[in-house]
Scaffold this motif. Structure first.
Motif, mmCIF file in Angstrom:
data_model
loop_
_atom_site.group_PDB
_atom_site.id
_atom_site.type_symbol
_atom_site.label_atom_id
_atom_site.label_comp_id
_atom_site.label_asym_id
_atom_site.label_seq_id
_atom_site.Cartn_x
_atom_site.Cartn_y
_atom_site.Cartn_z
ATOM 1 N N ASN A 13 51.156 29.833 48.680
ATOM 2 C CA ASN A 13 49.998 30.948 48.700
ATOM 3 C C ASN A 13 49.660 31.573 47.260
ATOM 4 O OD1 ASN A 13 52.271 32.152 48.240
ATOM 5 N ND2 ASN A 13 52.251 33.476 49.991
ATOM 6 N N ALA A 14 50.107 30.771 46.257
ATOM 7 C CA ALA A 14 49.804 31.200 44.999
ATOM 8 C C ALA A 14 48.372 31.610 44.438
ATOM 9 C CB ALA A 14 50.454 30.226 43.853
ATOM 10 N N TYR A 15 47.478 30.492 45.082
ATOM 11 C CA TYR A 15 45.949 30.714 44.571
ATOM 12 C C TYR A 15 45.127 31.353 45.772
ATOM 13 C CZ TYR A 15 47.467 27.797 40.775
ATOM 14 O OH TYR A 15 48.477 27.482 39.690
ATOM 15 N N ARG A 16 45.613 31.447 46.873
ATOM 16 C CA ARG A 16 44.725 31.900 48.073
ATOM 17 C C ARG A 16 45.061 33.397 48.504
ATOM 18 N NH1 ARG A 16 47.778 32.415 52.517
ATOM 19 N NH2 ARG A 16 49.725 31.095 52.882
ATOM 20 N N LYS A 158 41.815 36.462 45.341
ATOM 21 C CA LYS A 158 40.304 36.918 45.512
ATOM 22 C C LYS A 158 39.433 36.516 44.122
ATOM 23 C CE LYS A 158 40.947 40.519 48.754
ATOM 24 N NZ LYS A 158 40.780 41.988 49.295
ATOM 25 N N TYR A 159 40.385 36.691 43.117
ATOM 26 C CA TYR A 159 39.851 36.153 41.809
ATOM 27 C C TYR A 159 40.455 34.988 41.378
ATOM 28 C CZ TYR A 159 38.003 40.850 40.954
ATOM 29 O OH TYR A 159 37.228 42.236 40.798
ATOM 30 N N PRO A 160 39.512 33.992 40.661
ATOM 31 C CA PRO A 160 40.147 32.619 40.555
ATOM 32 C C PRO A 160 41.086 32.546 39.245
ATOM 33 C CG PRO A 160 37.866 32.805 39.954
ATOM 34 C CD PRO A 160 38.146 33.919 40.463
ATOM 35 N N PHE A 161 40.797 33.362 38.105
ATOM 36 C CA PHE A 161 41.463 33.439 36.834
ATOM 37 C C PHE A 161 41.615 31.926 36.428
ATOM 38 C CE2 PHE A 161 43.002 37.588 38.454
ATOM 39 C CZ PHE A 161 43.102 38.305 37.286
ATOM 40 N N ALA A 397 35.476 43.962 31.116
ATOM 41 C CA ALA A 397 36.074 42.867 30.431
ATOM 42 C C ALA A 397 36.938 41.964 31.354
ATOM 43 C CB ALA A 397 36.676 43.465 28.977
ATOM 44 N N ALA A 398 38.208 42.840 31.948
ATOM 45 C CA ALA A 398 39.151 42.331 32.686
ATOM 46 C C ALA A 398 38.554 41.581 34.034
ATOM 47 C CB ALA A 398 39.985 43.329 33.030
ATOM 48 N N ASN A 399 37.472 42.047 34.426
ATOM 49 C CA ASN A 399 36.915 41.620 35.891
ATOM 50 C C ASN A 399 36.315 40.435 35.275
ATOM 51 O OD1 ASN A 399 35.861 41.795 38.567
ATOM 52 N ND2 ASN A 399 33.941 41.962 37.345
#
Length: 659
Positions: A13-16, A158-161, A397-399
């Motif tokens: 569940n690291a990326y979802r 929720k954010y892909p990073f 910027a962070a967003n």
């Protein structure tokens, strides 16, 4: 290869997004006590910060793009640790990467603004560059910490990073880093030697154009149409990393300017001198395409960049509101977080953050008063501008980094400069003193925003892997300090060696844009507001039709020869990653190509610094007569094709990895 150790893997569940009641357990659980701060991790982090600060400063000033150092540093960290036989390095490697990655963000903040002081013929001293970078970086760190939980924990999945994801994968799969490091070193050697030969010996050129042919000269002189391409390895690698979709948009903006707008201006107004731009006296018909670009086309890009920044802020207004609310709740909480939460959720205390912000602002106040403005009332206004804009834009910027991995810091800084100039002029700061004050303010704000965007990547990496946030936050100040010292020294050397304007200089496109905007505002000259407005309207239209306005506007602003090789690199990326019907092989090839491109970028940029140092000390091996010949142009094309073919061949070799 037989290995008794199992390869570590991130949780499923690291990326979802997490389901109701579900929690994320990092690779190093909260109950663990991983090695993080050791003499080795600190020294390696500092070394990486120095090396990559020098490399990214050179490349950023040359092409206007600062490559992200996080991934190459992560590769080197795991590779060197593996070759040295070190064990249990995950926690230490995160710290090495975090300290070292300060390089790219500090460099971006500095080179996008402070070279404008040299362009405006205002001498910038070492301490002015250093303090602008260091204070801005510290503000970026401190202002971001209250929002860490929101971005990395509450918005989990929720954010892909994208950059944080790639770096995390490198750190986790460190078991194969020995091969990765060898590949990175080899491509770095090839790319570095290739670019070193160009800049130091001049055996072939770093740029070719259609002017190398008679019909190309006629096309340029009569119809103001010209094609140019930079033949360097570093820029080619940069295009590969950015990828075809993004560079296509950049080049679309560039092609619109160079193949539509400039020829149209030259065709319909050959006998006119349009009254925009500083010191325009030459008839348009007598101008080169480059001169038309500088005076009439580039301001369109400036207007587009500024409007793209405004669009970004408006789109992020809801996130800013939620982030401010979270910060207010935490700042109003009298309890300290440390000691009440598990290790993986411990931030520096709010007391430390408040004291740190106050200390940074006091340092900025003293710096502005005694080093720039010399008027307490005006200094207070300048300080207020820095704090308010840095605070509001930090979350933007962070967003941006969390969503697309790209920080529109140059557009936000351009808006900062325009706003700052208008305010400063209204309180009596204009002329050279006003330009100096505005650029220093812009440098502090730009570095703060750049740091905020970069640091959220580090914190997300730490969240996924299970490092201690307060450790990352504390030691990030060391990386900021070292990177600020390095970039100040490198910028002075590059300024004295190349300069930032005129033939043979480093392009410094963002800084040139800042200088072009600020000079008429401060000296009461003619400001091309109509061109800025047209560029802004174009950005609005692009946003309306769902085309990213910022990369398009950057393409309109950055010179053609620096955009076209990005497209070549993007095409290589697409070709390498799409030839096979087996997606696993395609991914292996893309990943191998990323390592080669990173090597080209790092090697070319580092050798560029070495070449600059040689020129600084008047050590000259350059074959000027040969470099100016037509034969050198043809050799340049041949060598460029050769390095492209090598790039494709080496990247495609990974197909043999399939069993």
């Amino acid at each position: 290869m037989n290995n008794s150790k199992t390869t570590p893997q991130l949780p499923e569940n690291a990326y979802r997004e997490l389901k109701s009641g579900e929690t994320y357990q990092p690779l190093m659980p909260a109950s663990a006590k991983p090695k993080e701060i050791t003499p080795y991790s600190i020294i390696m982090g500092v070394v990486m910060a120095i090396l990559f600060s020098a490399a990214t400063a050179y490349l950023g000033l040359k092409v206007g793009q600062v490559f992200e150092a996080a991934i190459p540093i992560a590769i080197l960290a795991v590779g060197i640790g593996s070759l040295a036989g070190k064990k249990n390095m995950l926690g230490q490697n995160v710290i090495i990467q975090s300290i070292g990655a300060s390089s790219g963000v500090i460099v971006a903040g500095a080179i996008f603004t402070l070279p404008a002081l040299y362009i405006l013929h205002l001498e910038a001293g070492f301490w002015q560059i250093f303090l602008s970078s260091f204070v801005g970086g510290c503000l970026g760190i401190l202002l971001l910490i209250p929002f860490r939980r929101y971005f990395v924990q509450e918005m989990h999945g929720k954010y892909p990073f994208p950059e944080a994801t790639a770096t995390t994968e490198v750190l986790v799969t460190g078991e194969s880093a020995g091969k990765q490091t060898k590949l990175l070193a080899m491509s770095g050697l090839i790319g570095g030697l290739y670019d070193f030969i160009i800049s130091t010996f001049g055996w072939w050129r770093d740029e070719v154009s259609t002017r190398m042919l008679d019909w190309g000269v006629a096309l340029s002189d009569k119809y103001k149409m010209l094609f140019k391409i930079n033949t360097g390895a570093a820029v080619l690698g940069l295009g590969y990393i950015i990828g075809l979709p993004y560079v296509s948009i950049i080049c679309a903006g560039s092609f619109l300017v160079w193949f539509v707008i400039i020829p149209l201006v030259g065709y319909f107004a050959p006998g006119m001198t349009i009254g925009v731009g500083e010191g325009v006296t030459t008839l348009i018909g007598q101008m080169s395409p480059e001169e038309i670009f500088s005076h009439y086309a580039r301001p369109l890009g400036i207007g587009g960049i500024a409007m793209a920044g405004i669009i970004g802020i408006i789109k992020s207004s809801g996130i800013i509101g939620r982030a401010v609310k979270l910060a207010t709740q935490e700042l109003g909480n009298k309890r300290t977080l440390i000691g009440e939460t598990v290790r993986t959720e411990q931030d520096l205390s709010m007391k430390f953050i408040l004291v740190g912000i106050i200390a940074a602002l006091i340092t900025t106040l003293v710096f502005f008063q005694f080093g720039v403005i010399h008027h307490w009332g005006q200094t207070a206004i300048a300080l207020l501008i820095v704090f308010v804009i840095a605070f509001l834009f930090t979350t933007v910027a962070a967003n941006a980094i969390a969503i697309v991995g790209s920080n529109p810091v140059s557009g936000m800084t351009l808006m900062t400069l325009i706003l700052t100039s208008v305010v400063l002029v209204s309180v009596g700061i204009d002329g050279e003193r006003g330009m100096m004050a505005a650029m220093i303010i812009g440098g502090v704000v730009c570095t703060a925003l750049s740091m905020a965007g970069g640091f959220i990547t580090d914190l997300k990496i730490g969240y996924w892997l299970g490092t201690t946030p307060k450790v990352q936050e504390r030691w990030k100040f060391l990386g900021t300090f070292v990177s600020a010292l390095t970039v100040a020294g490198v910028m002075i050397v590059l300024s004295k060696t190349y300069g930032f304007e005129g033939e043979g200089s480093l392009v410094a496109p963002q800084a040139n844009a800042m200088a072009a905007v600020i000079k008429p505002l401060m000296e009461g000259g003619e400001t091309p507001w109509i061109l800025y407005a047209i560029g802004a309207i174009l950005a609005l239209i692009l946003n309306f039709i769902k085309v990213p306005a910022l990369p398009f506007a950057l393409g309109m602003f950055i010179p053609l020869q620096l955009n076209t090789p990005l497209l070549v690199g993007g095409l290589i990326s697409h070709f390498v990653g799409s030839r096979s019907k087996d997606e696993t092989i395609n991914k292996q090839r893309r990943d191998r190509g990323t390592l080669i491109a990173s090597g080209f970028i790092a090697g070319g940029a580092l050798m560029g610094v070495v070449s600059a140092i040689l020129k600084f000390y008047n050590i000259n091996f350059f074959a000027s007569e040969w470099y100016a010949s037509i034969a050198s142009h043809w050799l340049s094309l041949a060598m460029y094709l050769l390095i492209i073919l090598y790039f494709i061949w080496d990247a495609m070799k990974s197909s043999s990895l399939k069993k």
